[in-house]
Enzyme design. Structure first.
Site, short mmCIF file in Angstrom:
data_model
loop_
_atom_site.label_atom_id
_atom_site.label_comp_id
_atom_site.label_asym_id
_atom_site.label_seq_id
_atom_site.Cartn_x
_atom_site.Cartn_y
_atom_site.Cartn_z
N GLU A 14 0.75 -1.43 0.01
CA GLU A 14 -0.06 -0.05 0.17
C GLU A 14 0.97 1.23 0.02
O GLU A 14 0.58 2.11 0.62
CB GLU A 14 -0.93 -0.13 1.19
CG GLU A 14 -1.93 -1.19 1.20
CD GLU A 14 -2.77 -1.02 2.34
OE1 GLU A 14 -4.09 -1.45 2.18
OE2 GLU A 14 -2.48 -1.13 3.37
C1 NGO Z 1 -3.92 -4.80 4.91
C2 NGO Z 1 -2.89 -3.67 5.25
C3 NGO Z 1 -2.74 -3.44 6.93
C4 NGO Z 1 -4.10 -3.46 7.58
C5 NGO Z 1 -4.91 -4.70 7.33
C6 NGO Z 1 -6.10 -4.66 8.07
C7 NGO Z 1 -1.86 -5.34 4.70
C8 NGO Z 1 -0.80 -6.29 4.10
N1 NGO Z 1 -1.90 -4.12 4.69
O1 NGO Z 1 -3.18 -5.89 4.96
O2 NGO Z 1 -2.27 -2.24 6.95
O3 NGO Z 1 -3.88 -3.28 8.85
O4 NGO Z 1 -5.23 -4.93 5.85
O5 NGO Z 1 -7.16 -5.80 7.85
#
Ligand code: NGO
Length: 621
Positions: free
Chosen positions: A314
């Site tokens: 992300e």
């Molecule tokens: C995503 C995000 C995290 C969040 C999570 C919550 C990943 C790998 N990046 O997973 O920052 O905390 O969802 O479910």
């Protein structure tokens, strides 16, 4: 949704809870399911009063661990339980033999002995978990178990960035997951909301970046000594720690600590919300690479395990080219420090680095960038968010957790095959399975346990047991046997209605409220999550009661109840006024332990709104 709920209620209704019986567990009735189990008909071993544990050469530490669990002494010659490092099964595998003469666990490695101990532990009565010594007259069914893991990497992740967890909570979780042969602890040490590990060269990361958390609480960080203490504690349980510093996104805590890491040279404020995808290290600044190099070098120096996790998810504020520039410079730093790269699967498109591993957290079963990276030599850890994310709610009424990847009841967590999950990714490219627990909504040790149990054992079975043993029918029965053990370990677990939970052992086990004498209240089955065939609603009448007639006198009982308001609804339990605080929802069940005497237990509503709904009574002693 209506159908699903109806199906759940039906499942719960069909599950008959039998009274406790103190008899030996069926050999092989453990989680994860063993590779092979050969019962020996008519053979069993019963511990004598002088029971002891013998450690063969090199097995002293595992013997000490087992002695601590069972409160048994260590003997200098073969005894009730012998731990031997001369086994036929290699790697993390072990062989467990139960004969009329005693129990032997044999392995080639200490890890193998440790996993064999976890199997034996589950073959002994749950009461061994109550933390006190007891007469060792346990009986174990005879036969042989030969067992070894399907996958090398069997992980859990704990996010200590969103809500900081004290060292004691981390150790508690390590103890709990060791019971299911988990061998990797992925430690999510940094994120937008917090930086949780001291870096000597960049001290403000911990003192500033670690000073808060989601919701604005005090946060916290680990000193290097505390981190090393956790690593050593994990190692004693044959668990490898994989530290993660998430980058180049998820870095607000670092950006707030050091202005020079930002492209505009201005430190943003600390962040205490739950948004994602808004922060990035400045990929065009040389100081950023010095920073990353320093951080990774200090972390590698205190991490004996083979992996460093770079995050990589992300980084939504960067272009693909900026992201690739950053990752292509940072990835090679890891092998240069003698470690192997793990990253979330967003690292797939960038250059290969030797042995690198992608952690897949998508919600679909195909990803061309991942398939392509596997073609270039990468391996995969599977954490599909709609199966393996322990922060997802079980049902829409789960009081904590998120639901962006879906609702994950225990059967959903169990019903997938990691060896054949991602199209174009062969089982040989799958290193293993990991269950991440993100903590945006998870604050306490109770929260961790409630989200991990019972799903973590389901994921642990996928990671350890051969696919040939996979069976929901068998698993849910074996899982149900774990419930009393968790209760005695103090694990606050989700009583999934999909599972036939075994009663707590005791003078009389569990007594459903709907089978007791009910005055003015009514037996109902219209709220999810109850045990047996229903629960009792006090029907808004002060003075209505449930009365249990136990087979023998009890001194401590536990009542399971739900109170859909946040108001306390005290009840009179055999003359004493006992608080039953609101659980906030009629499908959120909680337990209340009460000291009593005698065999007749009457819980009487004392408010005009009646009492809470009551599910059952369990006898503790
Ligand atoms: C995503 C995000 C995290 C969040 C999570 C919550 C990943 C790998 N990046 O997973 O920052 O905390 O969802 O479910």
């Amino acid at each position: 949704m209506r159908r699903t709920l109806a199906a759940l209620l039906l499942t719960a209704t069909l599950v008959a809870i039998k009274p406790a019986a103190v008899e030996a567990a069926v050999l092989g009735d453990v989680v994860p399911a063993p590779v092979t189990v050969q019962p020996a008909a008519g053979v069993s071993y019963t511990f004598a009063a002088n029971a002891a544990i013998y450690a063969g050469a090199g097995a002293a530490e595992e013997a000490t661990y087992l002695a601590g669990l069972l409160h048994l002494p260590i003997a200098s010659s073969p005894a009730s339980i012998s731990l031997l490092l001369n086994g036929a099964v290699g790697g993390e595998g072990y062989q467990l033999d139960v004969t009329t003469a005693g129990i032997t666990i044999a392995a080639q490695t200490r890890a193998g002995l440790f996993h064999g101990i976890q199997t034996l532990r589950q073959l002994l009565p749950p009461t061994i978990e109550n933390g006190t010594s007891q007469p060792a007259q346990w009986t174990v069914a005879g036969g042989r178990i030969v067992d070894y893991p399907r996958f090398a990497y069997r992980g859990v992740m704990l996010d200590v960035a969103r809500h900081f967890q004290p060292v004691a909570n981390v150790k508690r979780y390590l103890d709990q997951v060791a019971l299911y042969k988990i061998n990797t602890f992925h430690f999510h040490l940094s994120d937008d909301q917090g930086w949780r590990i001291v870096v000597d060269g960049w001290p403000r990361l911990a003192t500033v970046g670690g000073s808060t958390q989601v919701g604005g609480g005090a946060g916290g960080y680990y000193t290097k000594a505390q981190y090393q203490d956790i690593v050593a504690y994990a190692a004693q349980r044959h668990i490898t720690v994989v530290p993660e510093i998430d980058m180049p996104g998820h870095t607000n805590a670092a950006l707030a600590s050091y202005a020079e890491l930002n492209c505009n040279g201005v430190a943003p404020p600390l962040y205490t919300g739950t948004g994602v995808g808004f922060s990035n290290l400045c990929t065009s600044k040389e100081v950023v690479y010095t920073f990353v190099q320093n951080v990774l070098a200090e972390l590698a120096a205190i991490t004996p395990g083979p992996y460093l996790h770079l995050g990589g998810d992300e980084a939504d504020t960067l272009t693909a080219a900026q992201y690739a520039t950053f990752m292509n410079r940072v990835q090679p730093m890891v092998p240069a420090l003698g470690k192997t790269v793990i990253g979330w699967h967003q690292i797939a498109p960038v250059q290969h680095s030797p042995n690198r591993i992608m952690q897949y957290w998508g919600t679909t079963t195909s990803d061309s960038a991942v398939t392509n990276a596997v073609g270039r030599g990468a391996r995969v850890i599977l954490s599909p968010a709609n199966k393996a994310y322990l922060d997802m709610k079980y049902t829409s009424s789960t009081p904590i957790g998120q639901s962006w990847a879906g609702l994950i009841e225990v059967q959903t967590a169990y019903e997938w095959n990691p060896g054949a999950y991602l199209s174009g990714v062969a089982a040989t490219a799958v290193l293993g399975v990991e269950a991440p627990l993100w903590t945006e909504t998870i604050v306490t040790a109770d929260h961790i346990e409630f989200m991990a149990f019972p799903r973590l054992p389901a994921l642990a079975e996928l990671a350890w047991s051969p696919w040939s043993t996979h069976s929901w029918t068998s698993f849910r029965q074996r899982l149900g046997q774990q419930g009393p053990r968790w209760t005695l370990m103090g694990i606050d677990y989700y009583r999934s209605p999909q599972v036939p939970w075994a009663p707590l052992p005791g003078p009389g086990g569990r007594f459903e409220a709907e089978n007791a004498t009910i005055s003015q209240g009514v037996a109902e089955s219209n709220h999810a999550g109850f045990s047996g065939t229903g629960f009792v609603n006090y029907n808004n009448v002060s003075g209505s009661y449930v009365e249990w007639a136990l087979p023998s006198a009890a001194s401590s009982i536990t009542i399971r109840y739900a109170n859909g308001t946040t108001t306390n609804r005290p009840m009179n339990v055999n003359g004493a006024l006992v608080d039953f605080p609101g659980t906030g929802s009629w499908t959120t069940w909680a337990t209340r332990t009460v000291a009593v005497s005698g065999s007749i237990i009457r819980a009487t509503a004392t408010t005009s709104a009646g009492g809470p709904n009551v599910d059952y009574l369990e006898v503790n002693s």
